[in-house]
Enzyme design. Structure first.
Site, PDB file in Angstrom:
ATOM      1  N   ASN A   1       0.881  -1.171   0.000  1.00 61.18           N
ATOM      2  CA  ASN A   1       0.000   0.000   0.000  1.00 61.18           C
ATOM      3  C   ASN A   1       0.917   1.219   0.000  1.00 61.18           C
ATOM      4  O   ASN A   1       1.506   1.550   1.020  1.00 61.18           O
ATOM      5  CB  ASN A   1      -0.882  -0.041   1.260  1.00 61.18           C
ATOM      6  CG  ASN A   1      -1.716   1.216   1.427  1.00 61.18           C
ATOM      7  OD1 ASN A   1      -1.749   2.080   0.547  1.00 61.18           O
ATOM      8  ND2 ASN A   1      -2.396   1.328   2.559  1.00 61.18           N
TER       9      ASN A   1
ATOM     10  N   LYS B   1       0.204   4.228  -0.303  1.00 60.34           N
ATOM     11  CA  LYS B   1      -0.442   5.404   0.302  1.00 60.34           C
ATOM     12  C   LYS B   1      -0.202   6.653  -0.561  1.00 60.34           C
ATOM     13  O   LYS B   1      -0.079   6.530  -1.776  1.00 60.34           O
ATOM     14  CB  LYS B   1       0.037   5.579   1.743  1.00 60.34           C
ATOM     15  CG  LYS B   1      -0.157   4.296   2.566  1.00 60.34           C
ATOM     16  CD  LYS B   1       0.000   4.488   4.043  1.00 60.34           C
ATOM     17  CE  LYS B   1      -0.219   3.151   4.749  1.00 60.34           C
ATOM     18  NZ  LYS B   1      -0.082   3.227   6.196  1.00 60.34           N
TER      19      LYS B   1
ATOM     20  N   HIS C   1      -9.562   1.016   4.920  1.00 60.04           N
ATOM     21  CA  HIS C   1      -8.285   1.212   5.620  1.00 60.04           C
ATOM     22  C   HIS C   1      -8.501   2.157   6.802  1.00 60.04           C
ATOM     23  O   HIS C   1      -9.285   3.104   6.706  1.00 60.04           O
ATOM     24  CB  HIS C   1      -7.237   1.783   4.652  1.00 60.04           C
ATOM     25  CG  HIS C   1      -5.862   1.750   5.247  1.00 60.04           C
ATOM     26  ND1 HIS C   1      -5.432   2.706   6.137  1.00 60.04           N
ATOM     27  CD2 HIS C   1      -4.844   0.867   5.110  1.00 60.04           C
ATOM     28  CE1 HIS C   1      -4.193   2.402   6.521  1.00 60.04           C
ATOM     29  NE2 HIS C   1      -3.816   1.291   5.908  1.00 60.04           N
TER      30      HIS C   1
ATOM     31  N   GLU D   1      -6.870   4.529   7.917  1.00 54.58           N
ATOM     32  CA  GLU D   1      -6.642   5.954   7.632  1.00 54.58           C
ATOM     33  C   GLU D   1      -7.857   6.582   6.964  1.00 54.58           C
ATOM     34  O   GLU D   1      -8.154   7.750   7.175  1.00 54.58           O
ATOM     35  CB  GLU D   1      -5.372   6.102   6.774  1.00 54.58           C
ATOM     36  CG  GLU D   1      -4.121   5.848   7.608  1.00 54.58           C
ATOM     37  CD  GLU D   1      -2.926   5.323   6.835  1.00 54.58           C
ATOM     38  OE1 GLU D   1      -2.924   5.394   5.596  1.00 54.58           O
ATOM     39  OE2 GLU D   1      -1.987   4.821   7.493  1.00 54.58           O
TER      40      GLU D   1
ATOM     41  N   GLU E   1      -5.256  -5.117  10.680  1.00 50.70           N
ATOM     42  CA  GLU E   1      -4.232  -4.096  10.886  1.00 50.70           C
ATOM     43  C   GLU E   1      -4.491  -3.360  12.202  1.00 50.70           C
ATOM     44  O   GLU E   1      -5.272  -2.400  12.238  1.00 50.70           O
ATOM     45  CB  GLU E   1      -4.271  -3.085   9.742  1.00 50.70           C
ATOM     46  CG  GLU E   1      -4.019  -3.689   8.384  1.00 50.70           C
ATOM     47  CD  GLU E   1      -3.515  -2.654   7.399  1.00 50.70           C
ATOM     48  OE1 GLU E   1      -2.378  -2.796   6.948  1.00 50.70           O
ATOM     49  OE2 GLU E   1      -4.237  -1.688   7.110  1.00 50.70           O
TER      50      GLU E   1
ATOM     51  N   GLY F   1       2.513   2.164  10.816  1.00 52.67           N
ATOM     52  CA  GLY F   1       3.450   3.275  10.644  1.00 52.67           C
ATOM     53  C   GLY F   1       4.171   3.674  11.924  1.00 52.67           C
ATOM     54  O   GLY F   1       4.813   4.718  11.983  1.00 52.67           O
TER      55      GLY F   1
ATOM     56  N   SER G   1       3.475  -2.157  10.334  1.00 51.30           N
ATOM     57  CA  SER G   1       4.934  -2.212  10.494  1.00 51.30           C
ATOM     58  C   SER G   1       5.530  -3.574  10.128  1.00 51.30           C
ATOM     59  O   SER G   1       6.439  -4.069  10.796  1.00 51.30           O
ATOM     60  CB  SER G   1       5.335  -1.805  11.917  1.00 51.30           C
ATOM     61  OG  SER G   1       4.932  -0.465  12.162  1.00 51.30           O
TER      62      SER G   1
HETATM   63  P1  PGA Z   1       2.920   0.247   7.603  1.00 45.62           P
HETATM   64  O1  PGA Z   1       1.447   0.430   6.976  1.00 45.62           O
HETATM   65  O2  PGA Z   1       3.479  -1.034   7.051  1.00 45.62           O
HETATM   66  O3  PGA Z   1       3.690   1.454   7.166  1.00 45.62           O
HETATM   67  O4  PGA Z   1       2.743   0.173   9.088  1.00 45.62           O
HETATM   68  C1  PGA Z   1       0.578  -0.655   6.852  1.00 45.62           C
HETATM   69  C2  PGA Z   1      -0.754  -0.232   6.284  1.00 45.62           C
HETATM   70  O5  PGA Z   1      -1.271   0.813   6.664  1.00 45.62           O
HETATM   71  O6  PGA Z   1      -1.326  -0.940   5.431  1.00 45.62           O
END
Ligand code: PGA
Length: 252
Positions: free
Chosen positions: A9, A11, A94, A96, A166, A172, A212
């Protein structure tokens, strides 16, 4: 046996030339080890990345999709537009999007229905906040999100989906759920799927872990019985680390 999946992803990152060279690097280095690789650039880069991936086994995903197939929805992207660019997967719900754009369980469910009707594979994201985990509410939260996202689906439709667990506190932040913590939730989600659909459906649906994921922690995660791959943010932005995850995905 479920096919292992490593889904990137990207982003809201990269310039278009960077996205194209990342896609090329991944396509050129993709191991032929049976791991399904998916990359999801920002929507305005889908066209260029799609061209860069043509004739490669790397699959294309979008980070969001509106439920309507066209119309007065300023700023949104519809399924048929994604389809034209050879997109096969759509990340839906997601955290976010839920957190910053007010995406609701009901909205996610509408998108899941629309995506399936248009022959996409939705990657349905869910997960708890740190407060919810500490209050002992992880299972209630993820069960609620999973049931809502899959509301009204037939078993056959559900088998076309991918679930991504997640934990929000791990996204992140550099803090990964331990393999045991993740496995516990994945096994629980599979039980919910078994209860909602049937044994076969629960066993068919891949459940990815996200939050992460890095080459150094992925082997212990993917070794867990109910972890079928990773949804990866940060570590998907470099061909080297993404390809390392692809290689680890098979060795488990
Ligand atoms: P990250 O993001 O690997 O940077 O923690 C994962 C995600 O949001 O899908």
């Amino acid at each position: 046996m479920r096919t292992p999946i490593v889904a990137g992803n990207w982003k809201m990152n990269l310039a278009v030339d960077e996205a194209v060279s990342l896609a090329r690097g991944i396509a050129e280095g993709a191991p032929e080890n049976g791991v399904k690789l998916i990359v999801s650039p920002v929507s305005v880069h889908l066209s260029a990345v799609s061209e860069a991936l043509a004739a490669s086994p790397v699959l294309l995903g979008a980070q969001n999709m509106h439920w309507a197939t066209s119309g007065a929805y300023t700023g949104e992207v519809a399924g048929p537009m994604l389809r034209e660019l050879a997109v096969r997967y759509v990340i839906l719900g997601h955290s976010e999007r839920r957190q910053h754009f007010g995406e609701s369980d009901e909205g996610v469910n509408r998108k899941v229905h629309s995506a399936l009707a248009q022959d996409f594979h939705p990657i349905i994201c869910l997960g708890e906040t740190l407060d919810e985990r500490e209050a002992g509410n992880t299972e209630t939260k993820v069960e609620c999100q999973l049931r809502a996202a899959m509301s009204g689906l037939s078993a056959e439709q559900a088998q076309q989906t991918i679930v991504a667990y997640e934990p929000i506190w791990a996204i992140g932040t550099g803090k990964t759920a331990s393999p045991q913590q993740a496995q516990e939730v994945h096994a629980f989600l599979r039980d919910v799927l078994r209860d909602r659909f049937d044994d076969n459906t629960a066993n068919e649906i891949p459940i990815l872990y996200g939050g992460s994921v890095k080459p150094r922690n992925f082997d212990a995660l993917i070794a867990q019985k109910d972890i079928d791959g990773g949804l990866v943010g940060g570590a998907s932005l470099k061909a080297e680390s993404f390809l390392e995850l692809a290689r680890i995905g098979r060795s488990a």
